[in-house]
Write a protein that holds these residues in place. Sequence first.
Motif, PDB file in Angstrom:
ATOM      1  N   UNK A   1       0.842  -1.184   0.000  1.00 34.55           N
ATOM      2  CA  UNK A   1       0.000   0.000   0.000  1.00 34.55           C
ATOM      3  C   UNK A   1       0.885   1.245   0.000  1.00 34.55           C
ATOM      4  N   UNK A   2       0.355   2.289  -0.580  1.00 31.29           N
ATOM      5  CA  UNK A   2       1.055   3.569  -0.525  1.00 31.29           C
ATOM      6  C   UNK A   2       0.864   4.169   0.869  1.00 31.29           C
ATOM      7  N   UNK A   3       1.706   5.131   1.233  1.00 26.99           N
ATOM      8  CA  UNK A   3       1.503   5.785   2.527  1.00 26.99           C
ATOM      9  C   UNK A   3       0.090   6.357   2.683  1.00 26.99           C
ATOM     10  N   UNK A   4      -0.431   6.988   1.644  1.00 30.03           N
ATOM     11  CA  UNK A   4      -1.785   7.547   1.713  1.00 30.03           C
ATOM     12  C   UNK A   4      -2.822   6.436   1.915  1.00 30.03           C
ATOM     13  N   UNK A   5      -2.620   5.283   1.276  1.00 30.81           N
ATOM     14  CA  UNK A   5      -3.551   4.167   1.457  1.00 30.81           C
ATOM     15  C   UNK A   5      -3.486   3.619   2.880  1.00 30.81           C
ATOM     16  N   UNK A  31      -1.188  19.052  10.601  1.00 34.61           N
ATOM     17  CA  UNK A  31      -0.545  19.449   9.345  1.00 34.61           C
ATOM     18  C   UNK A  31       0.361  18.359   8.805  1.00 34.61           C
ATOM     19  N   UNK A  32       0.980  17.622   9.713  1.00 35.40           N
ATOM     20  CA  UNK A  32       1.848  16.508   9.304  1.00 35.40           C
ATOM     21  C   UNK A  32       1.015  15.421   8.636  1.00 35.40           C
ATOM     22  N   UNK A  38      -0.879  13.827   1.243  1.00 31.11           N
ATOM     23  CA  UNK A  38      -0.593  14.388  -0.081  1.00 31.11           C
ATOM     24  C   UNK A  38       0.764  13.955  -0.612  1.00 31.11           C
ATOM     25  N   UNK A  39       1.511  13.178   0.173  1.00 33.37           N
ATOM     26  CA  UNK A  39       2.825  12.733  -0.269  1.00 33.37           C
ATOM     27  C   UNK A  39       3.869  13.824  -0.248  1.00 33.37           C
ATOM     28  N   UNK A  40       3.650  14.849   0.555  1.00 32.77           N
ATOM     29  CA  UNK A  40       4.573  15.985   0.609  1.00 32.77           C
ATOM     30  C   UNK A  40       5.716  15.774   1.595  1.00 32.77           C
ATOM     31  N   UNK A  62       5.362  -3.118   7.708  1.00 32.28           N
ATOM     32  CA  UNK A  62       4.823  -1.809   7.315  1.00 32.28           C
ATOM     33  C   UNK A  62       5.960  -0.820   7.087  1.00 32.28           C
ATOM     34  N   UNK A  63       6.911  -0.778   8.011  1.00 31.41           N
ATOM     35  CA  UNK A  63       8.048   0.119   7.861  1.00 31.41           C
ATOM     36  C   UNK A  63       8.823  -0.191   6.585  1.00 31.41           C
ATOM     37  N   UNK A  64       9.082  -1.465   6.330  1.00 29.51           N
ATOM     38  CA  UNK A  64       9.819  -1.861   5.130  1.00 29.51           C
ATOM     39  C   UNK A  64       9.058  -1.479   3.859  1.00 29.51           C
ATOM     40  N   UNK A  65       7.747  -1.682   3.867  1.00 33.94           N
ATOM     41  CA  UNK A  65       6.940  -1.334   2.695  1.00 33.94           C
ATOM     42  C   UNK A  65       7.012   0.166   2.426  1.00 33.94           C
ATOM     43  N   UNK A  66       6.841   0.961   3.466  1.00 32.57           N
ATOM     44  CA  UNK A  66       6.883   2.411   3.298  1.00 32.57           C
ATOM     45  C   UNK A  66       8.278   2.865   2.866  1.00 32.57           C
ATOM     46  N   UNK A  67       9.315   2.341   3.519  1.00 31.62           N
ATOM     47  CA  UNK A  67      10.686   2.732   3.168  1.00 31.62           C
ATOM     48  C   UNK A  67      11.028   2.335   1.731  1.00 31.62           C
ATOM     49  N   UNK A  68      10.534   1.181   1.287  1.00 31.81           N
ATOM     50  CA  UNK A  68      10.831   0.754  -0.089  1.00 31.81           C
ATOM     51  C   UNK A  68      10.234   1.715  -1.108  1.00 31.81           C
ATOM     52  N   UNK A  69       9.169   2.405  -0.727  1.00 32.06           N
ATOM     53  CA  UNK A  69       8.533   3.369  -1.619  1.00 32.06           C
ATOM     54  C   UNK A  69       9.161   4.760  -1.515  1.00 32.06           C
ATOM     55  N   UNK A  70       9.676   5.097  -0.349  1.00 36.10           N
ATOM     56  CA  UNK A  70      10.199   6.439  -0.119  1.00 36.10           C
ATOM     57  C   UNK A  70      11.682   6.574  -0.463  1.00 36.10           C
ATOM     58  N   UNK A  71      12.392   5.461  -0.531  1.00 40.50           N
ATOM     59  CA  UNK A  71      13.831   5.497  -0.782  1.00 40.50           C
ATOM     60  C   UNK A  71      14.113   5.174  -2.250  1.00 40.50           C
ATOM     61  N   UNK A  72      15.357   5.336  -2.636  1.00 38.71           N
ATOM     62  CA  UNK A  72      15.770   5.014  -3.997  1.00 38.71           C
ATOM     63  C   UNK A  72      17.046   4.178  -3.956  1.00 38.71           C
ATOM     64  N   UNK A  73      17.392   3.631  -5.095  1.00 33.91           N
ATOM     65  CA  UNK A  73      18.653   2.915  -5.254  1.00 33.91           C
ATOM     66  C   UNK A  73      18.802   1.720  -4.338  1.00 33.91           C
ATOM     67  N   UNK A  74      19.999   1.560  -3.797  1.00 34.82           N
ATOM     68  CA  UNK A  74      20.320   0.402  -2.971  1.00 34.82           C
ATOM     69  C   UNK A  74      19.511   0.359  -1.686  1.00 34.82           C
ATOM     70  N   UNK A  75      19.166   1.514  -1.151  1.00 39.86           N
ATOM     71  CA  UNK A  75      18.364   1.544   0.076  1.00 39.86           C
ATOM     72  C   UNK A  75      16.972   0.984  -0.201  1.00 39.86           C
TER      73      UNK A  75
END
Length: 96
Positions: A1-5, A31-32, A38-40, A62-75
């Motif tokens: 799931x995306x963070x918004x989902x 506000x957070x 909104x993915x901001x 859940x943390x791994x799923x979110x991090x896999x979407x928010x990070x790039x490359x090797x991370x």
Amino acid sequence: MTPAQYLAACKTKLGHCTDYALAKKWEIDKGYISKLMRGKTPINARVAFLIATTLELDPATVLADIESQQQTGKVAEFWKSFLSHARAAATASLCM
């Protein structure tokens, strides 16, 4: 799931609550929540664990799923690999 989902699922689980009500329950700034929806801004580890607790899911997954979407490359690849191993382990434990 995306963070918004994830956040939408939490709001549904808590009775279709508003961003304000979710922020109040989790004791974080409204506000957070709006920025997360909104993915901001990225979801931090604390919020990932709050999501997992609310949805009764494994916090590491859940943390791994979110991090896999928010990070790039090797991370991102590390987190995707973690998810694959976690899903394989969960499937194996169901088969026992």
